[in-house]
Motif scaffolding. Structure first.
Motif, PDB file in Angstrom:
ATOM      1  N   ASP A 106       0.798  -1.213   0.000  1.00  0.00           N
ATOM      2  CA  ASP A 106       0.000   0.000   0.000  1.00  0.00           C
ATOM      3  C   ASP A 106       0.832   1.265   0.000  1.00  0.00           C
ATOM      4  O   ASP A 106       0.308   2.348  -0.155  1.00  0.00           O
ATOM      5  CB  ASP A 106      -0.949  -0.014   1.212  1.00  0.00           C
ATOM      6  CG  ASP A 106      -0.186  -0.191   2.509  1.00  0.00           C
ATOM      7  OD1 ASP A 106       0.921  -0.774   2.461  1.00  0.00           O
ATOM      8  OD2 ASP A 106      -0.685   0.238   3.546  1.00  0.00           O
ATOM      9  N   ARG A 107       2.092   1.162   0.120  1.00  0.00           N
ATOM     10  CA  ARG A 107       2.937   2.357   0.172  1.00  0.00           C
ATOM     11  C   ARG A 107       3.566   2.620  -1.190  1.00  0.00           C
ATOM     12  O   ARG A 107       4.169   1.727  -1.800  1.00  0.00           O
ATOM     13  CB  ARG A 107       4.018   2.200   1.234  1.00  0.00           C
ATOM     14  CG  ARG A 107       3.429   2.113   2.647  1.00  0.00           C
ATOM     15  CD  ARG A 107       4.538   2.091   3.667  1.00  0.00           C
ATOM     16  NE  ARG A 107       3.991   1.997   5.008  1.00  0.00           N
ATOM     17  CZ  ARG A 107       4.741   2.002   6.131  1.00  0.00           C
ATOM     18  NH1 ARG A 107       6.057   2.094   6.020  1.00  0.00           N
ATOM     19  NH2 ARG A 107       4.157   1.918   7.315  1.00  0.00           N
ATOM     20  N   HIS A 108       3.455   3.839  -1.615  1.00  0.00           N
ATOM     21  CA  HIS A 108       3.944   4.228  -2.938  1.00  0.00           C
ATOM     22  C   HIS A 108       5.472   4.122  -3.029  1.00  0.00           C
ATOM     23  O   HIS A 108       6.021   3.644  -4.037  1.00  0.00           O
ATOM     24  CB  HIS A 108       3.489   5.659  -3.238  1.00  0.00           C
ATOM     25  CG  HIS A 108       3.876   6.115  -4.602  1.00  0.00           C
ATOM     26  ND1 HIS A 108       3.352   5.566  -5.760  1.00  0.00           N
ATOM     27  CD2 HIS A 108       4.768   7.074  -5.027  1.00  0.00           C
ATOM     28  CE1 HIS A 108       3.878   6.154  -6.813  1.00  0.00           C
ATOM     29  NE2 HIS A 108       4.746   7.085  -6.391  1.00  0.00           N
ATOM     30  N   GLU A 109       6.141   4.553  -2.019  1.00  0.00           N
ATOM     31  CA  GLU A 109       7.609   4.500  -2.033  1.00  0.00           C
ATOM     32  C   GLU A 109       8.101   3.048  -2.046  1.00  0.00           C
ATOM     33  O   GLU A 109       9.114   2.731  -2.679  1.00  0.00           O
ATOM     34  CB  GLU A 109       8.174   5.235  -0.814  1.00  0.00           C
ATOM     35  CG  GLU A 109       7.953   6.736  -0.837  1.00  0.00           C
ATOM     36  CD  GLU A 109       8.674   7.397  -1.993  1.00  0.00           C
ATOM     37  OE1 GLU A 109       9.748   6.866  -2.406  1.00  0.00           O
ATOM     38  OE2 GLU A 109       8.188   8.408  -2.500  1.00  0.00           O
ATOM     39  N   THR A 110       7.381   2.222  -1.352  1.00  0.00           N
ATOM     40  CA  THR A 110       7.769   0.814  -1.329  1.00  0.00           C
ATOM     41  C   THR A 110       7.669   0.202  -2.722  1.00  0.00           C
ATOM     42  O   THR A 110       8.533  -0.588  -3.155  1.00  0.00           O
ATOM     43  CB  THR A 110       6.889   0.044  -0.341  1.00  0.00           C
ATOM     44  OG1 THR A 110       7.000   0.623   0.952  1.00  0.00           O
ATOM     45  CG2 THR A 110       7.315  -1.424  -0.298  1.00  0.00           C
ATOM     46  N   LEU A 111       6.600   0.602  -3.460  1.00  0.00           N
ATOM     47  CA  LEU A 111       6.442   0.099  -4.823  1.00  0.00           C
ATOM     48  C   LEU A 111       7.571   0.584  -5.729  1.00  0.00           C
ATOM     49  O   LEU A 111       8.066  -0.158  -6.592  1.00  0.00           O
ATOM     50  CB  LEU A 111       5.073   0.525  -5.372  1.00  0.00           C
ATOM     51  CG  LEU A 111       3.860  -0.125  -4.718  1.00  0.00           C
ATOM     52  CD1 LEU A 111       2.565   0.461  -5.282  1.00  0.00           C
ATOM     53  CD2 LEU A 111       3.891  -1.630  -4.933  1.00  0.00           C
ATOM     54  N   LYS A 112       7.972   1.812  -5.551  1.00  0.00           N
ATOM     55  CA  LYS A 112       9.073   2.350  -6.349  1.00  0.00           C
ATOM     56  C   LYS A 112      10.375   1.584  -6.068  1.00  0.00           C
ATOM     57  O   LYS A 112      11.138   1.233  -6.975  1.00  0.00           O
ATOM     58  CB  LYS A 112       9.269   3.831  -6.055  1.00  0.00           C
ATOM     59  CG  LYS A 112       8.203   4.721  -6.667  1.00  0.00           C
ATOM     60  CD  LYS A 112       8.543   6.195  -6.418  1.00  0.00           C
ATOM     61  CE  LYS A 112       7.518   7.101  -7.080  1.00  0.00           C
ATOM     62  NZ  LYS A 112       7.828   8.532  -6.859  1.00  0.00           N
ATOM     63  N   GLU A 118      10.205  -1.754  -7.666  1.00  0.00           N
ATOM     64  CA  GLU A 118      10.449  -1.674  -9.102  1.00  0.00           C
ATOM     65  C   GLU A 118      11.947  -1.517  -9.396  1.00  0.00           C
ATOM     66  O   GLU A 118      12.485  -2.151 -10.321  1.00  0.00           O
ATOM     67  CB  GLU A 118       9.663  -0.508  -9.691  1.00  0.00           C
ATOM     68  CG  GLU A 118       9.810  -0.383 -11.202  1.00  0.00           C
ATOM     69  CD  GLU A 118       9.014   0.790 -11.755  1.00  0.00           C
ATOM     70  OE1 GLU A 118       8.344   1.476 -10.950  1.00  0.00           O
ATOM     71  OE2 GLU A 118       9.085   1.013 -12.976  1.00  0.00           O
TER      72      GLU A 118
END
Length: 204
Positions: free
Chosen positions: A131-137, A140
């Motif tokens: 759910d965390r945007h930074e974690t997804l970045k 990636e």
């Protein structure tokens, strides 16, 4: 005519005698023919002994020439073997260098594999917080890095396989060359034995 020393007589005798099978007998026959020619009673007998001496002398000269040719051929073969030996030594040294380089690449591949396992473990931890945007970045970015490392690993493995094949070909070539040298030596011994047998056989 100057006095012939014992060394010169022995040297010429060894050159004419060749492999020592038959030629020494021809020299003895030549000496006996010369003595008979000197003691011949008639012109016909002297002429016959003279022709016999010429024939025996021609055989001795032919044998000496053949021996010198074989000697020269052996010298050239030795030079050729020396060149091949040096080439093999250089090839072996090069193979050792390639093996050392392959070992370095293997160590690098192991480090890459270890890093990949660590990245996989970290990716699992990251996936627990989708759910965390930074974690997804970050996930990636880690995926791209994993892909890059995978390409590096595949490249290293391909190079390592190529080096193994090249080293196998080199060892096969060395083995074939050694077998060829042994066969040539055996063939030379057989030919010399056949020539010796032909020279010792009485002529009809």
């Amino acid at each position: 005519m100057g006095t012939v020393t014992d060394d010169e007589v022995i040297r010429k005798r060894l050159l004419i005698d060749g492999d020592g099978a038959g030629d020494d007998r021809r020299i003895n026959l030549l000496v006996k023919s010369f003595i008979k020619w000197c003691n011949s009673g008639s012109q016909e007998e002297g002429y016959s002994q003279y022709q016999h001496m010429l024939s025996t002398l021609s055989q001795c000269e032919f044998s000496m020439g053949k021996t010198l040719l074989v000697y020269d051929m052996n010298l050239r073969e030795m030079e050729n073997y020396e060149k091949n030996y040096k080439k093999i030594e250089c090839s072996i040294a090069g193979a050792h260098e390639k093996i050392a380089e392959c070992k370095k690449q293997i160590l690098q591949a192991k480090r890459i594999r270890k890093n990949r396992q660590e990245y996989d473990a970290l990716a699992k931890v990251i996936q627990r917080h989708p759910d965390r945007h930074e974690t997804l970045k970050e996930l990636e970015a880690l995926g791209k890095e994993l892909e890059h490392l995978s390409h590096i690993k595949e490249s290293v493995e391909d190079k390592l396989e190529l080096r193994r094949k090249q080293f196998h070909v080199l060892l096969s070539t060395i083995h074939e060359l050694q077998q060829t040298l042994e066969n040539d030596e055996k063939l030379s011994e057989v030919e010399e034995a056949q020539e010796t047998s032909m020279e010792t056989d009485p002529k009809p």
